[in-house]
Design a protein around this motif. Structure first.
Motif, mmCIF file in Angstrom:
data_model
loop_
_atom_site.group_PDB
_atom_site.id
_atom_site.type_symbol
_atom_site.label_atom_id
_atom_site.label_comp_id
_atom_site.label_asym_id
_atom_site.label_seq_id
_atom_site.Cartn_x
_atom_site.Cartn_y
_atom_site.Cartn_z
ATOM 1 N N ASP A 43 -5.889 3.242 3.566
ATOM 2 C CA ASP A 43 -5.579 1.377 2.976
ATOM 3 C C ASP A 43 -5.635 0.677 4.230
ATOM 4 O O ASP A 43 -4.578 -0.521 3.730
ATOM 5 N N VAL A 44 -6.531 1.108 4.516
ATOM 6 C CA VAL A 44 -7.151 -0.354 4.864
ATOM 7 C C VAL A 44 -7.271 -2.282 4.820
ATOM 8 O O VAL A 44 -6.436 -3.472 5.006
ATOM 9 N N PHE A 45 -7.631 -1.608 3.755
ATOM 10 C CA PHE A 45 -7.703 -2.655 2.667
ATOM 11 C C PHE A 45 -7.259 -2.472 0.736
ATOM 12 O O PHE A 45 -7.580 -2.855 -0.167
ATOM 13 N N SER A 46 -5.854 -2.290 1.202
ATOM 14 C CA SER A 46 -5.323 -1.911 -0.291
ATOM 15 C C SER A 46 -4.441 -2.941 -0.817
ATOM 16 O O SER A 46 -3.855 -4.227 -0.228
ATOM 17 N N PRO A 47 -4.869 -3.347 -1.915
ATOM 18 C CA PRO A 47 -4.253 -4.476 -3.256
ATOM 19 C C PRO A 47 -2.903 -4.141 -3.340
ATOM 20 O O PRO A 47 -1.838 -5.765 -3.760
ATOM 21 N N ARG A 48 -2.548 -3.235 -3.112
ATOM 22 C CA ARG A 48 -0.707 -2.865 -3.892
ATOM 23 C C ARG A 48 0.118 -3.553 -2.385
ATOM 24 O O ARG A 48 1.308 -3.825 -2.790
ATOM 25 N N ASP A 49 -0.761 -3.356 -1.373
ATOM 26 C CA ASP A 49 -0.283 -3.636 0.110
ATOM 27 C C ASP A 49 -0.156 -5.932 -0.280
ATOM 28 O O ASP A 49 -0.979 -5.781 0.150
ATOM 29 N N GLN A 50 0.807 -6.507 -0.207
ATOM 30 C CA GLN A 50 1.255 -7.645 -0.484
ATOM 31 C C GLN A 50 0.853 -8.488 1.228
ATOM 32 O O GLN A 50 -0.632 -8.734 0.969
ATOM 33 N N GLU A 51 0.897 -7.181 2.113
ATOM 34 C CA GLU A 51 0.089 -8.417 3.809
ATOM 35 C C GLU A 51 -1.261 -7.903 3.466
ATOM 36 O O GLU A 51 -2.043 -8.447 3.957
ATOM 37 N N LYS A 52 -2.245 -6.620 3.534
ATOM 38 C CA LYS A 52 -2.820 -6.374 3.255
ATOM 39 C C LYS A 52 -3.488 -6.755 1.838
ATOM 40 O O LYS A 52 -5.172 -6.901 2.062
ATOM 41 N N ALA A 53 -3.452 -6.619 0.765
ATOM 42 C CA ALA A 53 -4.144 -7.491 -0.045
ATOM 43 C C ALA A 53 -4.797 -8.662 -0.041
ATOM 44 O O ALA A 53 -5.608 -9.292 -0.609
ATOM 45 N N GLN A 54 -4.056 -9.463 1.495
ATOM 46 C CA GLN A 54 -4.322 -10.993 1.926
ATOM 47 C C GLN A 54 -5.513 -11.160 3.084
ATOM 48 O O GLN A 54 -6.254 -11.741 3.612
ATOM 49 N N LEU A 55 -5.653 -9.843 3.216
ATOM 50 C CA LEU A 55 -6.560 -9.460 4.531
ATOM 51 C C LEU A 55 -8.038 -9.908 3.668
ATOM 52 O O LEU A 55 -8.868 -9.606 2.240
ATOM 53 N N THR A 56 -8.907 -11.206 4.565
ATOM 54 C CA THR A 56 -10.125 -11.280 4.244
ATOM 55 C C THR A 56 -11.438 -10.759 3.913
ATOM 56 O O THR A 56 -11.210 -9.117 5.511
ATOM 57 N N PHE A 57 -12.313 -10.715 3.890
ATOM 58 C CA PHE A 57 -14.017 -10.400 3.844
ATOM 59 C C PHE A 57 -13.976 -10.121 5.805
ATOM 60 O O PHE A 57 -14.498 -8.731 6.254
ATOM 61 N N ARG A 58 -13.808 -11.277 6.218
ATOM 62 C CA ARG A 58 -13.910 -11.186 7.676
ATOM 63 C C ARG A 58 -13.090 -10.874 8.105
ATOM 64 O O ARG A 58 -13.938 -10.637 9.288
ATOM 65 N N ASP A 59 -12.060 -10.219 7.931
ATOM 66 C CA ASP A 59 -11.362 -9.408 8.315
ATOM 67 C C ASP A 59 -10.871 -7.784 8.398
ATOM 68 O O ASP A 59 -11.142 -7.225 9.178
ATOM 69 N N PHE A 60 -11.612 -7.367 7.045
ATOM 70 C CA PHE A 60 -12.415 -6.209 6.750
ATOM 71 C C PHE A 60 -13.856 -5.500 7.810
ATOM 72 O O PHE A 60 -13.648 -5.649 8.239
ATOM 73 N N VAL A 61 -14.880 -7.201 8.224
ATOM 74 C CA VAL A 61 -15.827 -6.864 9.051
ATOM 75 C C VAL A 61 -14.776 -6.524 10.510
ATOM 76 O O VAL A 61 -15.850 -5.873 11.304
ATOM 77 N N LYS A 62 -14.015 -7.161 10.575
ATOM 78 C CA LYS A 62 -13.196 -7.117 11.956
ATOM 79 C C LYS A 62 -12.916 -5.458 12.619
ATOM 80 O O LYS A 62 -12.960 -4.706 13.812
ATOM 81 N N PHE A 63 -12.879 -5.123 11.511
ATOM 82 C CA PHE A 63 -12.093 -3.810 11.264
ATOM 83 C C PHE A 63 -12.883 -2.708 11.838
ATOM 84 O O PHE A 63 -12.654 -1.707 12.326
ATOM 85 N N ILE A 64 -13.933 -3.028 10.850
ATOM 86 C CA ILE A 64 -15.698 -2.006 10.917
ATOM 87 C C ILE A 64 -15.788 -2.202 12.544
ATOM 88 O O ILE A 64 -16.025 -1.066 12.725
ATOM 89 N N GLU A 65 -15.859 -3.448 13.115
ATOM 90 C CA GLU A 65 -16.757 -3.051 13.856
ATOM 91 C C GLU A 65 -15.832 -2.771 15.202
ATOM 92 O O GLU A 65 -16.015 -2.441 16.495
ATOM 93 N N HIS A 66 -14.760 -3.021 15.190
ATOM 94 C CA HIS A 66 -12.965 -2.152 16.103
ATOM 95 C C HIS A 66 -13.343 -1.144 15.740
ATOM 96 O O HIS A 66 -13.624 0.325 16.131
ATOM 97 N N SER A 67 -13.819 -0.145 14.782
ATOM 98 C CA SER A 67 -13.882 1.503 14.752
ATOM 99 C C SER A 67 -14.690 1.576 15.081
ATOM 100 O O SER A 67 -15.285 2.871 15.691
ATOM 101 N N MET A 68 -16.532 1.070 15.328
ATOM 102 C CA MET A 68 -18.235 1.595 15.455
ATOM 103 C C MET A 68 -17.691 1.394 16.527
ATOM 104 O O MET A 68 -17.930 2.139 17.237
ATOM 105 N N ALA A 69 -16.867 0.396 17.489
ATOM 106 C CA ALA A 69 -16.635 0.067 19.538
ATOM 107 C C ALA A 69 -15.785 1.643 20.160
ATOM 108 O O ALA A 69 -16.557 1.936 20.511
ATOM 109 N N LYS A 70 -15.119 2.118 19.147
ATOM 110 C CA LYS A 70 -14.899 3.750 19.722
ATOM 111 C C LYS A 70 -15.166 4.323 20.165
ATOM 112 O O LYS A 70 -16.938 4.983 19.559
#
Length: 70
Positions: A43-70
């Motif tokens: 649910d990292v990018f959930s349109p139903r969750d008000q807070e997560k619905a405000q995440l930008t694609f820039r934020d999403f890229v940060k999630f991807i980078e963090h996940s790949m760094a693990k």
């Protein structure tokens, strides 16, 4: 998934502003996981969750980078 021209999407775009629903968000997350070989929260990018619905694609890229760094 969304049928949107690439030029409409910017780093400040949100899925909510692009008219995405939760199925679109799941499809995008799954496609990213396949492409980059990473694992993201379902649910990292959930349109139903008000807070997560405000995440930008820039934020999403940060999630991807963090996940790949693990």
């Amino acid at each position: 998934m969304l049928n949107i021209a690439e030029w409409i999407i910017s780093s400040n775009s949100t899925l909510a502003k692009l008219g995405a629903d939760s199925f679109d968000a799941i499809g995008i997350v799954m496609a990213v996981e396949r492409e980059f070989g990473c694992v993201l929260e379902d649910d990292v990018f959930s349109p139903r969750d008000q807070e997560k619905a405000q995440l930008t694609f820039r934020d999403f890229v940060k999630f991807i980078e963090h996940s790949m760094a693990k």
